[in-house]
Design a protein around this motif. Structure first.
Motif, PDB file in Angstrom:
ATOM      1  N   ALA A 236       0.760  17.556   2.484  1.00 43.33           N
ATOM      2  CA  ALA A 236       1.657  17.452   1.326  1.00 43.33           C
ATOM      3  C   ALA A 236       1.667  16.065   0.700  1.00 43.33           C
ATOM      4  N   GLY A 237       1.568  15.018   1.497  1.00 46.22           N
ATOM      5  CA  GLY A 237       1.757  13.649   1.026  1.00 46.22           C
ATOM      6  C   GLY A 237       3.136  13.144   1.418  1.00 46.22           C
ATOM      7  N   ALA A 238       3.337  11.850   1.300  1.00 47.96           N
ATOM      8  CA  ALA A 238       4.600  11.236   1.697  1.00 47.96           C
ATOM      9  C   ALA A 238       5.714  11.571   0.716  1.00 47.96           C
ATOM     10  N   ASP A 239       6.914  11.765   1.255  1.00 44.78           N
ATOM     11  CA  ASP A 239       8.074  12.002   0.398  1.00 44.78           C
ATOM     12  C   ASP A 239       8.406  10.762  -0.418  1.00 44.78           C
ATOM     13  N   VAL A 240       8.306   9.609   0.229  1.00 40.02           N
ATOM     14  CA  VAL A 240       8.577   8.331  -0.435  1.00 40.02           C
ATOM     15  C   VAL A 240       7.463   7.357  -0.078  1.00 40.02           C
ATOM     16  N   VAL A 241       6.960   6.650  -1.062  1.00 38.53           N
ATOM     17  CA  VAL A 241       5.987   5.585  -0.839  1.00 38.53           C
ATOM     18  C   VAL A 241       6.598   4.276  -1.326  1.00 38.53           C
ATOM     19  N   PHE A 242       6.632   3.289  -0.451  1.00 38.50           N
ATOM     20  CA  PHE A 242       7.112   1.955  -0.803  1.00 38.50           C
ATOM     21  C   PHE A 242       5.905   1.054  -0.997  1.00 38.50           C
ATOM     22  N   GLU A 243       5.722   0.504  -2.201  1.00 37.10           N
ATOM     23  CA  GLU A 243       4.621  -0.414  -2.469  1.00 37.10           C
ATOM     24  C   GLU A 243       5.139  -1.828  -2.269  1.00 37.10           C
ATOM     25  N   VAL A 244       4.722  -2.455  -1.170  1.00 36.87           N
ATOM     26  CA  VAL A 244       5.258  -3.757  -0.791  1.00 36.87           C
ATOM     27  C   VAL A 244       4.166  -4.816  -0.728  1.00 36.87           C
ATOM     28  N   ALA A 245       2.914  -4.428  -0.909  1.00 42.55           N
ATOM     29  CA  ALA A 245       1.812  -5.382  -0.769  1.00 42.55           C
ATOM     30  C   ALA A 245       1.618  -6.232  -2.018  1.00 42.55           C
ATOM     31  N   GLY A 246       1.843  -5.646  -3.187  1.00 49.21           N
ATOM     32  CA  GLY A 246       1.817  -6.441  -4.408  1.00 49.21           C
ATOM     33  C   GLY A 246       0.445  -6.746  -4.969  1.00 49.21           C
ATOM     34  N   VAL A 247      -0.531  -5.860  -4.737  1.00 48.61           N
ATOM     35  CA  VAL A 247      -1.841  -6.031  -5.355  1.00 48.61           C
ATOM     36  C   VAL A 247      -2.189  -4.762  -6.121  1.00 48.61           C
ATOM     37  N   ALA A 248      -3.126  -4.888  -7.055  1.00 50.80           N
ATOM     38  CA  ALA A 248      -3.418  -3.766  -7.947  1.00 50.80           C
ATOM     39  C   ALA A 248      -3.870  -2.523  -7.186  1.00 50.80           C
ATOM     40  N   ALA A 249      -4.696  -2.699  -6.173  1.00 56.20           N
ATOM     41  CA  ALA A 249      -5.217  -1.553  -5.438  1.00 56.20           C
ATOM     42  C   ALA A 249      -4.113  -0.779  -4.741  1.00 56.20           C
ATOM     43  N   THR A 250      -3.112  -1.482  -4.206  1.00 55.49           N
ATOM     44  CA  THR A 250      -2.039  -0.784  -3.501  1.00 55.49           C
ATOM     45  C   THR A 250      -1.090  -0.085  -4.473  1.00 55.49           C
ATOM     46  N   ALA A 251      -0.988  -0.609  -5.680  1.00 53.27           N
ATOM     47  CA  ALA A 251      -0.188   0.098  -6.688  1.00 53.27           C
ATOM     48  C   ALA A 251      -0.815   1.445  -7.024  1.00 53.27           C
ATOM     49  N   LEU A 252      -2.140   1.478  -7.108  1.00 52.00           N
ATOM     50  CA  LEU A 252      -2.840   2.746  -7.332  1.00 52.00           C
ATOM     51  C   LEU A 252      -2.676   3.679  -6.134  1.00 52.00           C
ATOM     52  N   ASP A 253      -2.800   3.115  -4.930  1.00 45.05           N
ATOM     53  CA  ASP A 253      -2.650   3.924  -3.722  1.00 45.05           C
ATOM     54  C   ASP A 253      -1.265   4.553  -3.630  1.00 45.05           C
ATOM     55  N   ALA A 254      -0.266   3.854  -4.084  1.00 44.48           N
ATOM     56  CA  ALA A 254       1.106   4.335  -3.938  1.00 44.48           C
ATOM     57  C   ALA A 254       1.276   5.715  -4.565  1.00 44.48           C
ATOM     58  N   VAL A 255       0.754   5.920  -5.765  1.00 48.82           N
ATOM     59  CA  VAL A 255       0.926   7.221  -6.403  1.00 48.82           C
ATOM     60  C   VAL A 255      -0.043   8.251  -5.823  1.00 48.82           C
ATOM     61  N   ARG A 256      -1.154   7.823  -5.292  1.00 51.97           N
ATOM     62  CA  ARG A 256      -2.125   8.766  -4.716  1.00 51.97           C
ATOM     63  C   ARG A 256      -1.607   9.437  -3.459  1.00 51.97           C
ATOM     64  N   HIS A 257      -0.735   8.750  -2.718  1.00 54.99           N
ATOM     65  CA  HIS A 257      -0.305   9.260  -1.418  1.00 54.99           C
ATOM     66  C   HIS A 257       1.055   9.944  -1.452  1.00 54.99           C
ATOM     67  N   ALA A 258       1.654  10.093  -2.627  1.00 55.16           N
ATOM     68  CA  ALA A 258       2.969  10.726  -2.736  1.00 55.16           C
ATOM     69  C   ALA A 258       2.827  12.237  -2.911  1.00 55.16           C
ATOM     70  N   ARG A 259       3.734  12.972  -2.327  1.00 57.44           N
ATOM     71  CA  ARG A 259       3.729  14.428  -2.454  1.00 57.44           C
ATOM     72  C   ARG A 259       4.169  14.849  -3.852  1.00 57.44           C
ATOM     73  N   THR A 260       4.028  16.131  -4.148  1.00 52.14           N
ATOM     74  CA  THR A 260       4.561  16.670  -5.397  1.00 52.14           C
ATOM     75  C   THR A 260       6.052  16.363  -5.494  1.00 52.14           C
ATOM     76  N   ARG A 261       6.455  15.821  -6.630  1.00 53.38           N
ATOM     77  CA  ARG A 261       7.830  15.367  -6.870  1.00 53.38           C
ATOM     78  C   ARG A 261       8.283  14.328  -5.846  1.00 53.38           C
ATOM     79  N   GLY A 262       7.331  13.551  -5.336  1.00 53.09           N
ATOM     80  CA  GLY A 262       7.674  12.452  -4.459  1.00 53.09           C
ATOM     81  C   GLY A 262       8.185  11.257  -5.245  1.00 53.09           C
ATOM     82  N   ARG A 263       8.677  10.253  -4.522  1.00 53.89           N
ATOM     83  CA  ARG A 263       9.230   9.041  -5.139  1.00 53.89           C
ATOM     84  C   ARG A 263       8.384   7.842  -4.719  1.00 53.89           C
ATOM     85  N   VAL A 264       8.034   7.036  -5.686  1.00 54.12           N
ATOM     86  CA  VAL A 264       7.261   5.819  -5.449  1.00 54.12           C
ATOM     87  C   VAL A 264       8.140   4.634  -5.828  1.00 54.12           C
TER      88      VAL A 264
END
Length: 347
Positions: A236-264
């Motif tokens: 399904a993907g994660a219910d919540v993804v916290f982007e804490v690394a602060g680089v462009a690649a991790t910002a992209l990863d944050a939305v890739r790993h969230a479930r349907t109607r998940g929160r980033v």
């Protein structure tokens, strides 16, 4: 706000220019009406302080001045009209001073005031023996909480606010991308909510810390983060993804790993615009949530987590140095092994 509202006294570690901290001193004066004078015990060094030391925030800092906003201390004296604390009380400070009149303040969101004064950046901070601040930002610490542990309240309040903004619930899966100090605190607070935590962090020592406290850890360089998230969430993907690394690649990863109607939740500061996969946001009906600083209830929650022993406060403190070695505290924080470095202001 006027610098005089944040007067100091005694020895101080002053930021003077990029790369330089110099020891100085100044006379102390009794606090005026509505103000509290604090004998500072410990000050934690954070990423924002590092940005200041590197000269990245000279447009906000009135150098030379003491900086620092993660602190603990005891009340030395109070001005007229102050009855919320008294001399001898253990306290910390919620370092936000808002205008009370902007649209954010009028809407009840004073912590993100349009004209917010962040105490310890725009005004004199806590790296001094005596620090005078408005009584309205002084937060009492209950008996039984040590002064060292009380210095962790402010960064833990950041994590508490991030998790509260996310609406994370027991049984959900939280993915924390970035295992620095704030990422570790978010993982700990998420676990206390009852969530399952996956933490992605390339540094082995930081992964080991998170694993000791119940997180599933992933090396995002060596491992397939997407496959591991999928495995732990039945695809399904994660219910919540916290982007804490602060680089462009991790910002992209944050939305890739969230479930349907998940929160980033965007926790890290991205000083420049970075790419976000808005098609993914649209396709999965994701929520993008900003989380900045904290509110008083986050401070209260952080204090309770520390008071009740629900966070490993001693383990979070990597080193303590005396005031004269403040620059060493900054240098120690830059090592991947350090989580929280404290300055012992009275020594």
């Amino acid at each position: 706000m006027a610098m005089t509202r944040y007067a100091g006294g005694g020895r101080a570690a002053n930021y003077t220019k990029s790369g330089h901290i110099e020891l100085g001193s100044s006379p102390a004066f009794p606090p005026d009406e509505g103000l509290v004078q604090i004998r500072v015990a410990y000050v934690g060094i954070c990423g924002t302080d590092l940005h200041i030391l590197h000269g990245h925030m000279d447009h906000r800092v009135n150098a030379p001045q003491p900086i620092g906003h993660e602190m603990s201390g005891t009340v030395e004296a109070v001005g007229a009209g102050v009855d919320s604390v008294r001399p001898g009380d253990t306290v910390t400070v919620m370092p936000l001073d808002w205008c009370g009149d902007c649209p954010a303040c009028r809407a009840g969101h004073a912590h993100i005031c349009h004209r917010l004064n962040f105490v310890g950046i725009e005004t004199t901070g806590a790296l001094q023996e005596l620090w005078t601040v408005p009584a309205s930002i002084v937060v009492p610490i209950p008996a039984g909480v040590s002064l060292q542990h009380a210095a962790l309240v402010e960064p833990l309040a950041v994590a508490s606010h991030d998790v509260r903004r996310s609406r994370l619930a027991a049984g959900e899966t939280a993915l924390v991308i970035g295992g620095g100090p704030i990422g570790q605190l978010i993982a700990l607070v998420s676990a206390q909510v009852g969530a399952k935590v996956i933490l992605a962090e390339p540094n082995a020592d930081r992964r080991a810390f998170a694993a000791r406290h119940g997180a599933t850890v992933v090396d995002p360089i060596a491992d397939d983060l997407g496959a591991i998230v999928s495995e732990h969430t039945s695809g399904a993907g994660a219910d919540v993804v916290f982007e804490v690394a602060g680089v462009a690649a991790t910002a992209l990863d944050a939305v890739r790993h969230a479930r349907t109607r998940g929160r980033v939740v965007m926790v890290a500061i991205h000083p420049q615009p970075v790419p976000i996969d808005l098609h993914r946001v649209f396709w999965r009906e994701l929520e993008l949530i900003g989380a900045r600083v904290y509110e008083r209830e986050d401070f209260d929650h952080a204090i309770e987590l520390i008071r009740s022993g629900l966070v490993p406060a001693d383990e979070l403190i990597s080193a303590t140095v005396p005031l004269a070695r403040t620059l060493e505290a900054f240098e120690t924080l830059t090592t991947a092994q350090a989580l929280k470095v404290l300055v012992d202001v009275q020594n």
